[in-house]
Write an enzyme that holds these catalytic residues in place. Sequence first.
Site, PDB file in Angstrom:
ATOM      1  N   CYS A   1       0.885  -1.346  -0.038  1.00 17.73           N
ATOM      2  CA  CYS A   1       0.072  -0.164  -0.146  1.00 17.73           C
ATOM      3  C   CYS A   1       0.792   1.202   0.084  1.00 17.73           C
ATOM      4  O   CYS A   1       0.415   2.174  -0.381  1.00 17.73           O
ATOM      5  CB  CYS A   1      -0.900   0.014   1.193  1.00 17.73           C
ATOM      6  SG  CYS A   1      -2.110  -1.202   1.259  1.00 17.73           S
TER       7      CYS A   1
ATOM      8  N   ARG B   1     -20.084   8.881  -2.133  1.00 16.14           N
ATOM      9  CA  ARG B   1     -21.758   8.730  -2.156  1.00 16.14           C
ATOM     10  C   ARG B   1     -22.013   9.305  -0.750  1.00 16.14           C
ATOM     11  O   ARG B   1     -21.435   9.016  -0.074  1.00 16.14           O
ATOM     12  CB  ARG B   1     -22.395   7.623  -2.501  1.00 16.14           C
ATOM     13  CG  ARG B   1     -21.917   6.431  -1.481  1.00 16.14           C
ATOM     14  CD  ARG B   1     -22.047   4.921  -2.073  1.00 16.14           C
ATOM     15  NE  ARG B   1     -21.239   4.887  -3.261  1.00 16.14           N
ATOM     16  CZ  ARG B   1     -20.974   3.705  -3.947  1.00 16.14           C
ATOM     17  NH1 ARG B   1     -21.918   2.647  -3.686  1.00 16.14           N
ATOM     18  NH2 ARG B   1     -20.222   3.469  -4.994  1.00 16.14           N
TER      19      ARG B   1
ATOM     20  N   SER C   1     -11.424   0.522   3.174  1.00 12.52           N
ATOM     21  CA  SER C   1     -11.326   1.274   1.799  1.00 12.52           C
ATOM     22  C   SER C   1     -12.073   0.530   0.766  1.00 12.52           C
ATOM     23  O   SER C   1     -12.106  -0.573   0.703  1.00 12.52           O
ATOM     24  CB  SER C   1      -9.832   0.988   1.595  1.00 12.52           C
ATOM     25  OG  SER C   1      -9.177  -0.454   1.614  1.00 12.52           O
TER      26      SER C   1
ATOM     27  N   HIS D   1      -8.981   2.604  -2.929  1.00 15.18           N
ATOM     28  CA  HIS D   1      -7.565   2.328  -2.748  1.00 15.18           C
ATOM     29  C   HIS D   1      -6.873   1.481  -3.703  1.00 15.18           C
ATOM     30  O   HIS D   1      -7.072   0.042  -3.531  1.00 15.18           O
ATOM     31  CB  HIS D   1      -7.384   1.799  -1.199  1.00 15.18           C
ATOM     32  CG  HIS D   1      -5.963   1.219  -0.745  1.00 15.18           C
ATOM     33  ND1 HIS D   1      -4.840   1.841  -1.400  1.00 15.18           N
ATOM     34  CD2 HIS D   1      -5.619   0.370   0.062  1.00 15.18           C
ATOM     35  CE1 HIS D   1      -3.918   1.268  -0.754  1.00 15.18           C
ATOM     36  NE2 HIS D   1      -4.245   0.396   0.154  1.00 15.18           N
TER      37      HIS D   1
ATOM     38  N   CYS E   1      -0.151   2.540   5.980  1.00 17.77           N
ATOM     39  CA  CYS E   1       0.314   1.262   6.384  1.00 17.77           C
ATOM     40  C   CYS E   1       0.765   0.385   5.215  1.00 17.77           C
ATOM     41  O   CYS E   1       0.130   0.428   4.248  1.00 17.77           O
ATOM     42  CB  CYS E   1      -0.589   0.798   7.486  1.00 17.77           C
ATOM     43  SG  CYS E   1      -2.228   0.400   6.565  1.00 17.77           S
TER      44      CYS E   1
ATOM     45  N   GLY F   1       1.302  -3.860   4.248  1.00 19.92           N
ATOM     46  CA  GLY F   1       0.872  -5.323   4.330  1.00 19.92           C
ATOM     47  C   GLY F   1       2.329  -6.000   4.535  1.00 19.92           C
ATOM     48  O   GLY F   1       3.217  -5.776   4.130  1.00 19.92           O
TER      49      GLY F   1
END
Length: 410
Positions: A96, A240, A264, A364, A394, A396
């Site tokens: 990420c 939305r 996300s 994401h 962050c 993984g």
Amino acid sequence: MQAYVSKFADAYLLAGMRTPFVDYMGAFALISPTDLAIKAARAVFATSGVDPAEVGMVVTGNMAQASFDAYMLPRHTTLYSGVPQHVPAHMVQRVCGTGVEALMQGSDAVSLGRVNVALVAGAESMSRNPVASYTTRTGFRMGDPGFKDFLWEALLDPSCGCTMGHTAENLAKRYNLSRGDVDAFAAQSFARAVAAQKEGFFAGEIAPVSNEKFTLDGHADRGIKLRGKDETVAADTHIRPSPLEALAKIRPAFGGVQTGGNSSAVVDGAAAALVVNGATAKKHGGPLARIIAGCSVGVEPAYMGIGPAPAIRALLAATGLQLSDIDFVEINEAFGAQCLACARELGLDEARLNPNGGAIAIGHPLGATGVRLTMTLARQLQRTGKRYGISSACIGGGQGIALLIENVNR
């Protein structure tokens, strides 16, 4: 805590553009991430006025190999965006944090005087994540060909036996975060993103995407073909109105506080930016921001979501700033509990956190997120006249990454 810190003496974010971020299996579902990256790169050249011939290196980010020519993503992004053939390109991968890592590598090259202009691009097709088998080549048992959904299985970290969602649940327990806390944070993310979209703020960084052919003399054509009836997609599709009452009705995804509504959004998209030295920034009318320093750290895999907190602390220590000096902080909203845990660990006022919403509302696309965060942050600093911002994520496997930028146009 030890951290890997890079300081940049002469690196500037000149410009950035992105595609809309489009919901999983939506209008972008048939598009290779390579073509999304090409589109974003072409857009940043078009809007900045920079000649692709000025680029000295290309850094791209992508996680899942979502097309059979995925190895060629860096090179094809280079060539089909108009960058000269002799310019080298490479891929980075930090899950990420990939987009932030790509920006750091571009900043290093520029700051060290190796190039004057670096093209940085991140792209991800979550829709085209493969259904894969890593063992079929050696045979399989009757009735068990070994195929699994890469998009789902990649969420599991075998080192700690946790999915990414369960690491967020671990943080919820550690920081005493309730389902109500997390849903309220998600509702705020949606509300802020809805407001930013309505005000036209995001339109300033989005290149509308239509069916398009990318041609290159002497080479095969590439291009974009939208899925469905849309002729053009010009805005993020997941944003939305999402009131707390609606979010509270969604069932838990991991047995705790996290749901599909406060995690996300799964989307497809790409973002590109130009990192340049000071002389080049001045030649092109000034930068969006100065890139001051970046930092990456490792943390316990089972609590991987806390990574931005120590990364931000180490970045501040290395640059002599205090958290109170930072006007806005972007922490990628991989999960609502994860982002809230970081804010509580840092003692960060939520008014300065993700002021235009985050990945819960916007989405994401892994390889593109860090570029989007930093570009949006730089534009937020400019429109408010504020000085410092940090983009972070962050990662993984148990890491965190953070990038410090400064608005030099105050």
